[in-house]
Design a protein around this motif. Structure first.
Motif, PDB file in Angstrom:
ATOM      1  N   THR A   1     -87.490  60.935  15.550  1.00 54.51           N
ATOM      2  CA  THR A   1     -86.352  61.051  16.470  1.00 54.51           C
ATOM      3  C   THR A   1     -85.082  61.423  15.726  1.00 54.51           C
ATOM      4  OG1 THR A   1     -87.292  59.450  18.021  1.00 54.51           O
ATOM      5  CG2 THR A   1     -84.910  59.799  18.121  1.00 54.51           C
ATOM      6  N   PHE A   2     -84.838  60.747  14.594  1.00 54.00           N
ATOM      7  CA  PHE A   2     -83.617  61.011  13.830  1.00 54.00           C
ATOM      8  C   PHE A   2     -83.586  62.444  13.308  1.00 54.00           C
ATOM      9  CE2 PHE A   2     -81.258  61.104   9.812  1.00 54.00           C
ATOM     10  CZ  PHE A   2     -80.022  60.640  10.241  1.00 54.00           C
ATOM     11  N   MET A   3     -84.698  62.906  12.752  1.00 50.15           N
ATOM     12  CA  MET A   3     -84.735  64.257  12.186  1.00 50.15           C
ATOM     13  C   MET A   3     -84.564  65.304  13.278  1.00 50.15           C
ATOM     14  SD  MET A   3     -87.768  63.817   9.332  1.00 50.15           S
ATOM     15  CE  MET A   3     -87.651  65.500   8.779  1.00 50.15           C
ATOM     16  N   TRP A   4     -85.259  65.116  14.404  1.00 50.00           N
ATOM     17  CA  TRP A   4     -85.142  66.106  15.474  1.00 50.00           C
ATOM     18  C   TRP A   4     -83.722  66.149  16.027  1.00 50.00           C
ATOM     19  CZ3 TRP A   4     -83.741  66.284  20.591  1.00 50.00           C
ATOM     20  CH2 TRP A   4     -84.020  67.496  21.246  1.00 50.00           C
ATOM     21  N   GLN A   5     -83.158  64.970  16.279  1.00 47.69           N
ATOM     22  CA  GLN A   5     -81.805  64.929  16.827  1.00 47.69           C
ATOM     23  C   GLN A   5     -80.791  65.530  15.856  1.00 47.69           C
ATOM     24  OE1 GLN A   5     -80.718  64.301  19.723  1.00 47.69           O
ATOM     25  NE2 GLN A   5     -81.606  62.513  20.706  1.00 47.69           N
ATOM     26  N   MET A   6     -80.936  65.263  14.565  1.00 47.18           N
ATOM     27  CA  MET A   6     -79.987  65.801  13.595  1.00 47.18           C
ATOM     28  C   MET A   6     -80.070  67.327  13.547  1.00 47.18           C
ATOM     29  SD  MET A   6     -77.975  63.586  12.251  1.00 47.18           S
ATOM     30  CE  MET A   6     -77.350  64.516  10.854  1.00 47.18           C
ATOM     31  N   LEU A   7     -81.290  67.861  13.588  1.00 50.54           N
ATOM     32  CA  LEU A   7     -81.431  69.319  13.567  1.00 50.54           C
ATOM     33  C   LEU A   7     -80.929  69.939  14.869  1.00 50.54           C
ATOM     34  CD1 LEU A   7     -84.962  69.815  11.937  1.00 50.54           C
ATOM     35  CD2 LEU A   7     -82.738  70.301  10.906  1.00 50.54           C
ATOM     36  N   ALA A   8     -81.392  69.417  16.006  1.00 51.12           N
ATOM     37  CA  ALA A   8     -81.110  70.038  17.299  1.00 51.12           C
ATOM     38  C   ALA A   8     -79.705  69.749  17.806  1.00 51.12           C
ATOM     39  CB  ALA A   8     -82.132  69.564  18.343  1.00 51.12           C
ATOM     40  N   SER A   9     -79.136  68.604  17.425  1.00 47.28           N
ATOM     41  CA  SER A   9     -77.838  68.220  17.972  1.00 47.28           C
ATOM     42  C   SER A   9     -76.684  68.398  16.994  1.00 47.28           C
ATOM     43  CB  SER A   9     -77.873  66.750  18.422  1.00 47.28           C
ATOM     44  OG  SER A   9     -78.835  66.547  19.427  1.00 47.28           O
ATOM     45  N   VAL A  10     -76.966  68.398  15.695  1.00 50.58           N
ATOM     46  CA  VAL A  10     -75.880  68.447  14.714  1.00 50.58           C
ATOM     47  C   VAL A  10     -75.968  69.681  13.826  1.00 50.58           C
ATOM     48  CG1 VAL A  10     -74.789  67.267  12.764  1.00 50.58           C
ATOM     49  CG2 VAL A  10     -75.595  65.942  14.726  1.00 50.58           C
ATOM     50  N   VAL A  11     -77.024  69.797  13.045  1.00 50.34           N
ATOM     51  CA  VAL A  11     -77.061  70.816  11.987  1.00 50.34           C
ATOM     52  C   VAL A  11     -77.042  72.230  12.564  1.00 50.34           C
ATOM     53  CG1 VAL A  11     -78.363  71.729  10.028  1.00 50.34           C
ATOM     54  CG2 VAL A  11     -78.240  69.254  10.409  1.00 50.34           C
ATOM     55  N   PHE A  12     -78.015  72.560  13.394  1.00 52.77           N
ATOM     56  CA  PHE A  12     -78.121  73.931  13.912  1.00 52.77           C
ATOM     57  C   PHE A  12     -76.924  74.321  14.792  1.00 52.77           C
ATOM     58  CE2 PHE A  12     -83.064  73.874  13.638  1.00 52.77           C
ATOM     59  CZ  PHE A  12     -82.985  74.077  12.270  1.00 52.77           C
ATOM     60  N   PRO A  13     -76.626  73.550  15.863  1.00 52.84           N
ATOM     61  CA  PRO A  13     -75.558  74.008  16.758  1.00 52.84           C
ATOM     62  C   PRO A  13     -74.177  73.958  16.126  1.00 52.84           C
ATOM     63  CG  PRO A  13     -76.338  71.842  17.420  1.00 52.84           C
ATOM     64  CD  PRO A  13     -77.273  72.328  16.375  1.00 52.84           C
ATOM     65  N   SER A  14     -73.899  72.948  15.311  1.00 45.79           N
ATOM     66  CA  SER A  14     -72.575  72.866  14.691  1.00 45.79           C
ATOM     67  C   SER A  14     -72.325  74.045  13.771  1.00 45.79           C
ATOM     68  CB  SER A  14     -72.438  71.555  13.907  1.00 45.79           C
ATOM     69  OG  SER A  14     -72.464  70.452  14.771  1.00 45.79           O
ATOM     70  N   PHE A  15     -73.347  74.417  13.004  1.00 40.60           N
ATOM     71  CA  PHE A  15     -73.222  75.565  12.113  1.00 40.60           C
ATOM     72  C   PHE A  15     -72.930  76.827  12.921  1.00 40.60           C
ATOM     73  CE2 PHE A  15     -75.307  79.141   9.868  1.00 40.60           C
ATOM     74  CZ  PHE A  15     -74.544  79.140   8.706  1.00 40.60           C
ATOM     75  N   CYS A  16     -73.662  77.018  14.003  1.00 45.47           N
ATOM     76  CA  CYS A  16     -73.488  78.236  14.810  1.00 45.47           C
ATOM     77  C   CYS A  16     -72.110  78.280  15.471  1.00 45.47           C
ATOM     78  CB  CYS A  16     -74.589  78.323  15.867  1.00 45.47           C
ATOM     79  SG  CYS A  16     -76.244  78.645  15.195  1.00 45.47           S
ATOM     80  N   ILE A  17     -71.676  77.178  16.071  1.00 44.85           N
ATOM     81  CA  ILE A  17     -70.378  77.159  16.741  1.00 44.85           C
ATOM     82  C   ILE A  17     -69.258  77.324  15.718  1.00 44.85           C
ATOM     83  CG2 ILE A  17     -68.788  75.806  18.147  1.00 44.85           C
ATOM     84  CD1 ILE A  17     -71.199  76.805  19.682  1.00 44.85           C
ATOM     85  N   ASN A  18     -69.384  76.660  14.578  1.00 40.58           N
ATOM     86  CA  ASN A  18     -68.367  76.763  13.528  1.00 40.58           C
ATOM     87  C   ASN A  18     -68.188  78.200  13.066  1.00 40.58           C
ATOM     88  OD1 ASN A  18     -67.632  76.886  10.510  1.00 40.58           O
ATOM     89  ND2 ASN A  18     -67.043  74.800  11.029  1.00 40.58           N
ATOM     90  N   ARG A  19     -69.287  78.871  12.809  1.00 37.68           N
ATOM     91  CA  ARG A  19     -69.205  80.249  12.305  1.00 37.68           C
ATOM     92  C   ARG A  19     -68.747  81.218  13.407  1.00 37.68           C
ATOM     93  NH1 ARG A  19     -67.869  80.298   7.549  1.00 37.68           N
ATOM     94  NH2 ARG A  19     -66.844  78.548   8.584  1.00 37.68           N
ATOM     95  N   LEU A  20     -69.156  80.970  14.655  1.00 39.14           N
ATOM     96  CA  LEU A  20     -68.722  81.828  15.755  1.00 39.14           C
ATOM     97  C   LEU A  20     -67.207  81.749  15.928  1.00 39.14           C
ATOM     98  CD1 LEU A  20     -69.158  83.605  18.261  1.00 39.14           C
ATOM     99  CD2 LEU A  20     -69.641  81.502  19.554  1.00 39.14           C
ATOM    100  N   VAL A  21     -66.676  80.528  15.928  1.00 42.04           N
ATOM    101  CA  VAL A  21     -65.228  80.351  16.079  1.00 42.04           C
ATOM    102  C   VAL A  21     -64.492  80.981  14.896  1.00 42.04           C
ATOM    103  CG1 VAL A  21     -63.383  78.620  16.143  1.00 42.04           C
ATOM    104  CG2 VAL A  21     -65.445  78.306  17.531  1.00 42.04           C
ATOM    105  N   SER A  22     -65.019  80.804  13.690  1.00 40.41           N
ATOM    106  CA  SER A  22     -64.392  81.402  12.510  1.00 40.41           C
ATOM    107  C   SER A  22     -64.399  82.926  12.591  1.00 40.41           C
ATOM    108  CB  SER A  22     -65.112  80.943  11.239  1.00 40.41           C
ATOM    109  OG  SER A  22     -64.915  79.574  11.002  1.00 40.41           O
TER     110      SER A  22
END
Length: 263
Positions: free
Chosen positions: A184-205
């Motif tokens: 649960t922890f690994m899936w949530q970290m990938l799907a909720s934090v690592v992947f989307p945060s990276f994408c939104i951060n770079r898109l805004v930049s």
């Protein structure tokens, strides 16, 4: 955040992918055509060797822009363009897996079908999107609020992890509890934090970078709030492909090990 949005009709997923591609394609084409002259004019200051593809310190600086400070315009460096390529790969790869792949969504141990789950079926699940919203608002708010959004999201993930570990313990003992909680922890970290945060951060930049040069974007796209608005609009387009991509990653790694151990 629900696990791959259980219960979402396949037609809705396909429509999301289609809308995402229709929106992303013209924007990407316009952005690439606009920055292409600048990229062609970039001068190489040293001859790269097999072990030195970027300037010393460039990678450290690029990582720093991901996790600290306010959103600012970026140099169109190979590292930044590479990060944007990774974002595109995550988005396209997740949509491809959704449409053409057969990615298994494993049943969680101890979770009964139809049983209410406050972490998946109540308003609490929206805390899983807090960090993505925080990244979208990075240009407009103090950076401390962005950090606070990560604390909310990770706090939600930890609570869900404890809940699924407890249910696994009740159903199969300590071993099931451990593997269920880690999954649960690994899936949530990938799907909720690592992947989307990276994408939104770079898109805004990217949008801020394009806005920094008036020749790259028309006046109608120069408002300071527009990178935030586009970042927010991107969140629902990223949900399903990144959720499925996280399942695909775990199915090919951690879950292979856990399945053998729990047999």
């Amino acid at each position: 955040r629900t696990a791959v949005r259980a219960g979402t009709p396949q037609a809705s997923r396909n429509m999301s992918a289609l809308v995402a591609l229709l929106v992303a394609a013209p924007l990407a084409a316009h952005a690439l055509s606009a920055v292409a002259p600048q990229i062609r004019q970039m001068r190489v200051t040293r001859t790269p060797s097999p072990h030195m593809l970027v300037e010393p310190g460039a990678l450290t600086h690029a990582v720093g822009t991901l996790v600290a400070g306010e959103a600012v315009a970026q140099e169109l460096s190979p590292v930044f363009l590479g990060q944007l390529s990774v974002c595109g790969g995550l988005f396209i790869g997740g949509n491809a897996l959704d449409r053409f792949g057969d990615v298994e969504e494993p049943k969680e141990v101890g979770v009964e079908e139809g049983e209410p789950d406050i972490y998946r079926d109540s308003l609490l699940r929206y805390l899983g999107y807090a960090n993505e919203v925080g990244e979208a608002f990075r240009p407009l708010v103090p950076v401390e609020l962005v950090y606070a959004s990560y604390l909310l999201a990770i706090g939600y993930i930890l609570a869900d992890t404890v809940d699924k570990g407890s249910k696994g313990a009740n159903a199969g003992g300590a071993l099931f509890a451990t593997f269920g909680a880690v999954d649960t922890f690994m899936w949530q970290m990938l799907a909720s934090v690592v992947f989307p945060s990276f994408c939104i951060n770079r898109l805004v930049s990217l949008l801020i970078t394009l806005q920094s040069n008036p020749e790259l974007l028309p006046d109608a796209l120069q408002a300071s709030w527009e990178p935030t608005a586009i970042g927010l609009l991107a969140i629902p387009l990223l949900i399903t492909p990144l959720d499925i991509l996280a399942h695909w990653v775990l199915n090919g790694s951690f879950r292979k090990v856990s399945a053998k151990v729990l047999q």
